[in-house]
Scaffold this active site. Structure first.
Site, PDB file in Angstrom:
ATOM      1  N   TYR A 173       7.101  16.149  18.570  1.00 48.75           N
ATOM      2  CA  TYR A 173       5.795  16.665  19.117  1.00 48.75           C
ATOM      3  C   TYR A 173       5.795  16.790  20.591  1.00 48.75           C
ATOM      4  CZ  TYR A 173       4.086  15.647  14.511  1.00 48.75           C
ATOM      5  OH  TYR A 173       4.012  15.605  13.110  1.00 48.75           O
ATOM      6  N   GLY A 319       6.664   1.019   7.514  1.00 44.90           N
ATOM      7  CA  GLY A 319       5.687   1.930   7.308  1.00 44.90           C
ATOM      8  C   GLY A 319       5.341   2.352   5.923  1.00 44.90           C
ATOM      9  N   ARG A 320       6.187   2.971   5.066  1.00 43.31           N
ATOM     10  CA  ARG A 320       6.077   3.489   3.559  1.00 43.31           C
ATOM     11  C   ARG A 320       5.869   1.926   2.698  1.00 43.31           C
ATOM     12  NH1 ARG A 320      11.070   7.296   3.455  1.00 43.31           N
ATOM     13  NH2 ARG A 320      11.761   5.863   4.783  1.00 43.31           N
ATOM     14  N   CYS A 346      11.183   7.646  -1.947  1.00 41.06           N
ATOM     15  CA  CYS A 346      11.183   8.990  -2.784  1.00 41.06           C
ATOM     16  C   CYS A 346      10.482   9.864  -1.944  1.00 41.06           C
ATOM     17  CB  CYS A 346      10.583   8.891  -4.248  1.00 41.06           C
ATOM     18  SG  CYS A 346       8.744   8.527  -4.118  1.00 41.06           S
ATOM     19  N   CYS A 363       0.932   7.435  -2.963  1.00 42.65           N
ATOM     20  CA  CYS A 363       2.248   6.870  -3.089  1.00 42.65           C
ATOM     21  C   CYS A 363       2.565   6.884  -4.573  1.00 42.65           C
ATOM     22  CB  CYS A 363       2.038   5.264  -2.755  1.00 42.65           C
ATOM     23  SG  CYS A 363       3.858   4.254  -3.029  1.00 42.65           S
ATOM     24  N   ALA A 394       5.246   6.433 -16.699  1.00 42.49           N
ATOM     25  CA  ALA A 394       3.929   6.724 -16.968  1.00 42.49           C
ATOM     26  C   ALA A 394       3.450   5.550 -17.876  1.00 42.49           C
ATOM     27  CB  ALA A 394       3.774   8.061 -17.741  1.00 42.49           C
ATOM     28  N   GLU A 413       8.517   0.972 -27.230  1.00 40.45           N
ATOM     29  CA  GLU A 413       9.455   2.010 -26.709  1.00 40.45           C
ATOM     30  C   GLU A 413      10.691   1.925 -27.904  1.00 40.45           C
ATOM     31  OE1 GLU A 413      12.001   4.063 -25.107  1.00 40.45           O
ATOM     32  OE2 GLU A 413      10.256   3.938 -23.968  1.00 40.45           O
TER      33      GLU A 413
END
Length: 645
Positions: A173, A319-320, A346, A363, A394, A413
């Site tokens: 920046y 951060g993430r 990711c 996220c 999912a 499953e």
């Protein structure tokens, strides 16, 4: 060092007393109102992060001048009308027991909309490496106007109740543009040597210090290495750093790179190890006596504690990780490290979603993030018997969320272990953490009371007999068959057999399909010493190089001398060759001892028709709708659980 005594130790900077050394750094959200004021979504998002207990919470960027806004909804600090909204942010941070800093920002040439309008300004008229457009060179009067604007914004931050400000001098920046010889080729006193190029930064710091007073802390976030060919290095900055401190910097926030640096290093992908940037923070500490914040893919508090213990940094920014699990520090304090949802780097929801203009921050592994206003907190009013069919991202997310809301949940499953596509994705180079996240998901679901039954495929008869009140169909996708002569030959297999270990790597392999599955399988094979050719029908790679992982993936394959054939189809497979067609011209690839089919997935249709006519409340989520990314799978899974009536 599980007691984290160094990370949890208090620290005083000027008159600001921090309860611990954990910093939540600025991260763009796109949650602001269209006029740059603070929105209710901003408030809900930041309140959720503040509950996690960082010592210092630094807000996302705030525009010090309209000429430096990177997005229309960027929070503003360039006018007094923004003060009431900003005060709401500082107040909520204080209520949670943390200290608050406002980040002051000007985008310079990295303002896409202003570039399109011909209004972007920068030290020199040199095109943006990110957007490929050229800004206008700033006049001396404009330089002084921006210096004054930084000071005025800092004063407003103090008026709004913030405990500190941070001057954004990183990531390409405006301040970085002045520091860099790649973007600053001025012939006046603001260009030339690095010392002269630092003049603008020094003037900004002096102005900010003059407006906020001597005892108000000022942080300077720097890309301490430009991380681009011909850019400055930490060693270049070290002699200049004491001058920044003398001009007013009380904290050095040691970040890395610009948005034009290769590999997306400013938001490092999974290829970079946690804490990879600490050595650069250590070099800054060697040059100055003020506190230094280290940053760089930290997701576990223990390595951060060790970095402080070694004297490499004084504070550590997560951060993430604050997006993936805002409660990670609380869990760590209580010794519940295994419960921490660790960021998998990711970048799907936090970086790519904003970069590709897909919407506000999210996220991929935490569906609450960015959706705090709609995230259900209270138990569901009607407790239902819920079946989840499929144990991929999912299904596991849906099951966990449904159980959290009080429903009685069973998950079926058909494979022996849950995880879905994660079981294969985690075998690709650098992606082990994806499998660990899948195990975490299953573990958390069980802890919340979900009964996970593996090796069982749910059937129409089972549903008709046991009559669940709601069904979430998360059965995933199935392999797309490839119809081509020779497909049945013994040396032909698919990507899942390679990644799953059922078929050993060959020496000369052709991978059919250049999407993420094909590219990562090719990467896996290349790491095993296989010479790989990828055949993709599209004209360009569907794995975007502008994404961090995409760039690294393409780079590794190029270094491994893999061949990528685009706009190409397979005509036939023979015992030792593969014939391909590109624009009607046939080419024979030889020698070939392995052909790997990786043309992707299509939705699995099982139970869909039955559920439509069953009268049972049901939802279809994830790859069962359409094979996509993790973020779509978890979001749909969570919202299905939230939507059970």
């Amino acid at each position: 060092m599980d007691n984290l005594k160094h990370l949890l130790a208090p620290i005083t900077i000027k008159k600001m007393n921090l309860a611990n050394r954990v910093v939540m750094p600025p991260m763009g959200t796109n949650l602001g109102n269209p006029d740059g004021t603070v929105s209710e979504a901003n408030i809900a998002y930041l309140k959720r992060r503040a509950r996690g207990g960082p010592g210092l919470l630094i807000t996302e960027i705030s525009a010090i001048h309209p000429s430096g806004m990177v997005i229309p909804s960027e929070l503003g600090s360039y006018d007094d009308r923004f003060i009431p909204g900003l005060k709401k942010l500082s107040d909520l941070i204080h209520e949670a027991g943390s200290k608050a800093a406002l980040q002051l920002h000007h985008g310079g040439r990295e303002c896409f909309l202003l570039l399109k309008e011909g209004k972007a300004i920068a030290p020199s008229p040199i095109r943006s490496l990110v957007y490929g457009m050229t800004p206008r060179e700033m006049t001396r009067a404009e330089i002084q106007e921006m210096v004054f604007a930084f000071g005025s914004a800092a004063f407003r931050a103090k008026e709004a109740g913030f405990d500190a400000v941070e001057v954004h001098g990183a990531h390409g920046y405006l301040l970085t543009q002045f520091l860099s010889a790649l973007s600053n080729q001025r012939a006046d006193e603001y260009g030339g040597s690095l010392r002269d190029r630092s003049r603008f930064v020094l003037e900004v710091l002096r102005e900010v210090r003059g407006r906020v007073g001597e005892e108000f802390p000022v942080s300077l976030r720097l890309s301490v290495e430009e991380f681009i060919k011909g850019g400055y290095t930490p060693e270049d900055l070290q002699p200049i750093l004491p001058e920044f401190v003398k001009a007013g910097a009380d904290i050095i926030h040691a970040s890395l790179g610009t948005h034009g640096s290769p590999g997306g290093v400013t938001s490092a992908s999974v290829e970079y190890p946690p804490g990879f940037n600490v050595e650069r923070a250590k070099k800054m500490k060697a040059a100055v006596s003020v506190p230094v914040i280290a940053v760089g893919r930290f997701s576990d508090p223990r390595p951060a504690d060790e970095a402080i213990a070694r004297g490499d940094a004084d504070l550590v920014a997560f951060g993430r990780q604050f997006l993936a699990d805002p409660d990670f520090l609380i869990k760590a304090k209580e010794g519940r490290f295994e419960e921490i949802r660790r960021c998998i780097a990711c970048n799907q929801g936090c970086i790519e979603r904003l970069m590709l203009m897909e919407g506000t921050i999210r996220c991929a592994i935490n569906p609450e993030t960015g959706q705090e206003k709609i995230y259900p907190q209270a138990p569901a009013p009607n407790k239902r018997k819920v079946w989840v069919v499929g144990g991929g991202p999912a299904g596991l997310t849906a099951a966990g969320e449904a159980a959290r809301l009080g429903h009685q949940v069973r998950l079926f499953e058909k494979e022996e272990t849950p995880g879905g596509q994660l079981r294969y994705a985690s075998k690709a180079p650098f992606k082990k953490i994806y499998g660990e996240w899948g195990e975490w998901l299953a573990g958390q679901a069980r802890k919340m009371g979900v009964k996970i039954q593996t090796g069982i495929e749910a059937t129409e008869a089972m549903i008709a007999q046991e009559k669940p009140e709601a069904v979430i169909l998360a059965g995933g996708g199935e392999k797309i068959p490839l119809e081509v002569p020779g497909i049945g030959l013994p040396h032909v297999c698919d990507a899942w057999q390679i990644l799953g270990g059922q078929r050993p790597p060959g020496k000369q392999a052709v991978v059919i399909g250049g999407g993420l599955i094909g590219m990562e399988t090719a990467d896996f094979l290349s790491q095993k010493g296989t010479q790989v050719t990828i055949v993709e029908v599209l004209k360009r790679s569907p794995v975007l190089k502008i994404t961090s992982h995409g760039y690294m993936l393409h780079n590794r394959l190029r270094n491994a001398q893999a061949k990528l054939l685009f706009n190409t189809t397979v005509a036939r497979i023979e015992e030792k060759t593969v014939a391909v067609l590109s624009e009607g011209v046939e080419e024979v690839l030889s020698p070939v001892d392995q052909v790997v089919v990786a043309v992707g997935l299509k939705p699995r249709e099982g139970l869909k028709a039955f559920l439509k006519t069953s009268g049972i409340q049901h939802f279809v989520v994830g790859d069962a709708v359409n094979p996509r990314r993790i973020i779509e799978a978890t979001d749909e899974g969570a919202k299905a659980a939230w939507g059970i009536k």
